[in-house]
Design a protein around this motif. Structure first.
Motif, PDB file in Angstrom:
ATOM      1  N   UNK A  37       0.822  -1.207   0.000  1.00  0.00           N
ATOM      2  CA  UNK A  37       0.000   0.000   0.000  1.00  0.00           C
ATOM      3  C   UNK A  37       0.860   1.262   0.000  1.00  0.00           C
ATOM      4  N   UNK A  38       2.191   1.096   0.027  1.00  0.00           N
ATOM      5  CA  UNK A  38       3.129   2.227   0.010  1.00  0.00           C
ATOM      6  C   UNK A  38       2.800   3.232   1.119  1.00  0.00           C
ATOM      7  N   UNK A  39       2.781   2.737   2.351  1.00  0.00           N
ATOM      8  CA  UNK A  39       2.487   3.582   3.497  1.00  0.00           C
ATOM      9  C   UNK A  39       3.697   4.418   3.880  1.00  0.00           C
ATOM     10  N   UNK A  40       3.441   5.620   4.368  1.00  0.00           N
ATOM     11  CA  UNK A  40       4.496   6.493   4.866  1.00  0.00           C
ATOM     12  C   UNK A  40       4.284   6.726   6.359  1.00  0.00           C
ATOM     13  N   UNK A  41       5.367   6.670   7.115  1.00  0.00           N
ATOM     14  CA  UNK A  41       5.333   6.881   8.554  1.00  0.00           C
ATOM     15  C   UNK A  41       6.413   7.879   8.932  1.00  0.00           C
ATOM     16  N   UNK A  42       6.194   8.575  10.014  1.00  0.00           N
ATOM     17  CA  UNK A  42       7.245   9.449  10.519  1.00  0.00           C
ATOM     18  C   UNK A  42       8.363   8.632  11.158  1.00  0.00           C
ATOM     19  N   UNK A  43       7.990   7.588  11.910  1.00  0.00           N
ATOM     20  CA  UNK A  43       8.980   6.815  12.658  1.00  0.00           C
ATOM     21  C   UNK A  43       8.706   5.325  12.503  1.00  0.00           C
TER      22      UNK A  43
END
Length: 356
Positions: A71-77
Motif C-alpha cells: 500500500x506504500x504507506x508512509x510513517x514518521x517513525x
C-alpha cells in the motif's frame, strides 16, 4: 497401612506447608516482573502490575504484520528493537503515537534476536521502497549491543518483505511478544521445582546477593526513594553484571559505533535518518545507589560510548535517566529488568523533541 501413611506424612506434610505458603503469596491479582519470577520470591513489595494499573492508554501505533507493504504507506517513525521496544500500550512507541506521531513497529518475531542485522537485511531488500519512514529508531539493550554488532553481515538480504497478515486471516500474531505462558513460578502444581526453590532461595538470600539457583541479584541500596513503596534493595539480572567485561571493552564499543555509523550511512542513502537508543542495563543505571560496591565492578560502557564520534542521532537515555533518578521514582520497574511506563514516556519525549 498405618505405618506407610505415617512414614509418608513426614515427606508429604512439608510439601503441603510449602505449597500452602505459595498459594498465600501468589494471589491471582499479582503479576510479577521477570526478576522476581527468576528469583522465586515469596513476597514482592512492588509488583509491576501495581505500576501498570496506573495507566490506561489506547494503542496508537501500527504493527508491521498489520500493515500491507504494497500500500506504500508512509510513517514518521519506524521502531525496531528487542524486548525494550515491546511493552504494548505502555511502550515508548505508543507514548510517541499518542503524541501524534505516526509510528510503525517491527514485531519482535520479525526483528529477531539481532534487530541490527534485521535492519541491515531490510535495507538490502526492497522493503524501504514500499514502507517509507522518515526516521528509524533502532533500539538495543546495553548488555547485547557489542555482541550484536560483532558479526553484522552487510550483504545479507531479506528475501520476503510481505509480513502483512490480513484481518480476515486465520493466522494469529502475538503482537505483544511477551511470554504469556504460565511458567513454573506461576504454575501452582504440588510437585514442582518452584515449591522447593522458593524456600531454598529465601534462606540463601539471607546470606548472599544471588543464590545458585537464581538469575537475580538482590543488593542493598543507599536510598529507599528509587521505587514506590520504598524498598531498601535493588534487583538486577545476572547478565547485567556478568557481561561487564564485554560491555566495558573500549574496542568493542568503538566497533559498535562504527557499525551503527555504517547503518546510518546506508539509511541516509534512502533519505531516512537513524536514531539509536541503547537501553541501559538496570545494574549500570542504578550502580551509584548500590550500598556495598566492594564486590561489584563499575560499569563504564556509556562513558566510552558517549565520547565516540557518531554520524547518527543518539538518544543519551542513560544521561537523561541518571539526572532524573534523584527525584523520580519508578523509572524502571522494581521487580523487572525493563523500564517502567514513566521511563518509556521520558524516552518518547526525547524522540519527539529530536524529530520535531
Amino acid at each position: 497401612m498405618k505405618k506407610f501413611i505415617l512414614k509418608s506424612s513426614f515427606f508429604i506434610i512439608p510439601f503441603l506447608v510449602l505449597f500452602g505458603i505459595r498459594i498465600l503469596h501468589n494471589g491471582p491479582s499479582r503479576v510479577d516482573g521477570d526478576l522476581v519470577r527468576m528469583a522465586y520470591f515469596y513476597s514482592n513489595p512492588l509488583p509491576m502490575s501495581t505500576i501498570k494499573d496506573r495507566y490506561d492508554m489506547p494503542i496508537m501505533y501500527s504493527l508491521l504484520t498489520e500493515t500491507n507493504p504494497f500500500a506504500h504507506r508512509e510513517f514518521e517513525v519506524m521502531t525496531i528493537g528487542d524486548s525494550f521496544s515491546e511493552q504494548d500500550n505502555l511502550g515508548y512507541k505508543n507514548f510517541l503515537g499518542n503524541a501524534g506521531v505516526s509510528v510503525l513497529h517491527v514485531d519482535r518475531h520479525i526483528s529477531g534476536s539481532n534487530p541490527i542485522q534485521t535492519l541491515v537485511s531490510m535495507m538490502n531488500s526492497d522493503f524501504f521502497e514500499v514502507v517509507k519512514p522518515k526516521y528509524v529508531v533502532l533500539q538495543s539493550i546495553e548488555r547485547e549491543i557489542n555482541q550484536r554488532t560483532r558479526n553484522v553481515d552487510f550483504n545479507e538480504k531479506l528475501e520476503n518483505i510481505n509480513f502483512y497478515i490480513p484481518e480476515d486471516s486465520d493466522s494469529s500474531v502475538n503482537s505483544n511478544n511477551e511470554v504469556n505462558a504460565q511458567d513454573s513460578y506461576y504454575s501452582l502444581q504440588f510437585f514442582s521445582d518452584a515449591t522447593i526453590k522458593m524456600p531454598l532461595n529465601y534462606l540463601q538470600y539471607l546470606f548472599m546477593d544471588k543464590p545458585i539457583t537464581s538469575n537475580t541479584y538482590k543488593v542493598k541500596t543507599t536510598t529507599q526513594s528509587l521505587f514506590s513503596n520504598s524498598p531498601n534493595n535493588l534487583l538486577f539480572y545476572k547478565r547485567d553484571f556478568r557481561n561487564l567485561a564485554i560491555k566495558n571493552d573500549s574496542l568493542s564499543i568503538v566497533n559498535s559505533v562504527n557499525v551503527l555509523n555504517k547503518v546510518s550511512e546506508l539509511l541516509s542513502n534512502k533519505n531516512i535518518e537513524l536514531i539509536v537508543l541503547i537501553s541501559p542495563d538496570k545494574y549500570d543505571l542504578y550502580y551509584p545507589y548500590i550500598k556495598d560496591k566492594s564486590k561489584y565492578k563499575e560499569p563504564t560502557f556509556f562513558s566510552t560510548y558517549q565520547n565516540a564520534e557518531k554520524f547518527y542521532k543518539n538518544i543519551d537515555i542513560y544521561g537523561v535517566f541518571s539526572s532524573k533518578l534523584p527525584d523520580e521514582r519508578d523509572i524502571y520497574y522494581y521487580d523487572d529488568s525493563h523500564w517502567a511506563p514513566k521511563g518509556a514516556k521520558i524516552i518518547a519525549d526525547e524522540i519527539f523533541e529530536m524529530i520535531k
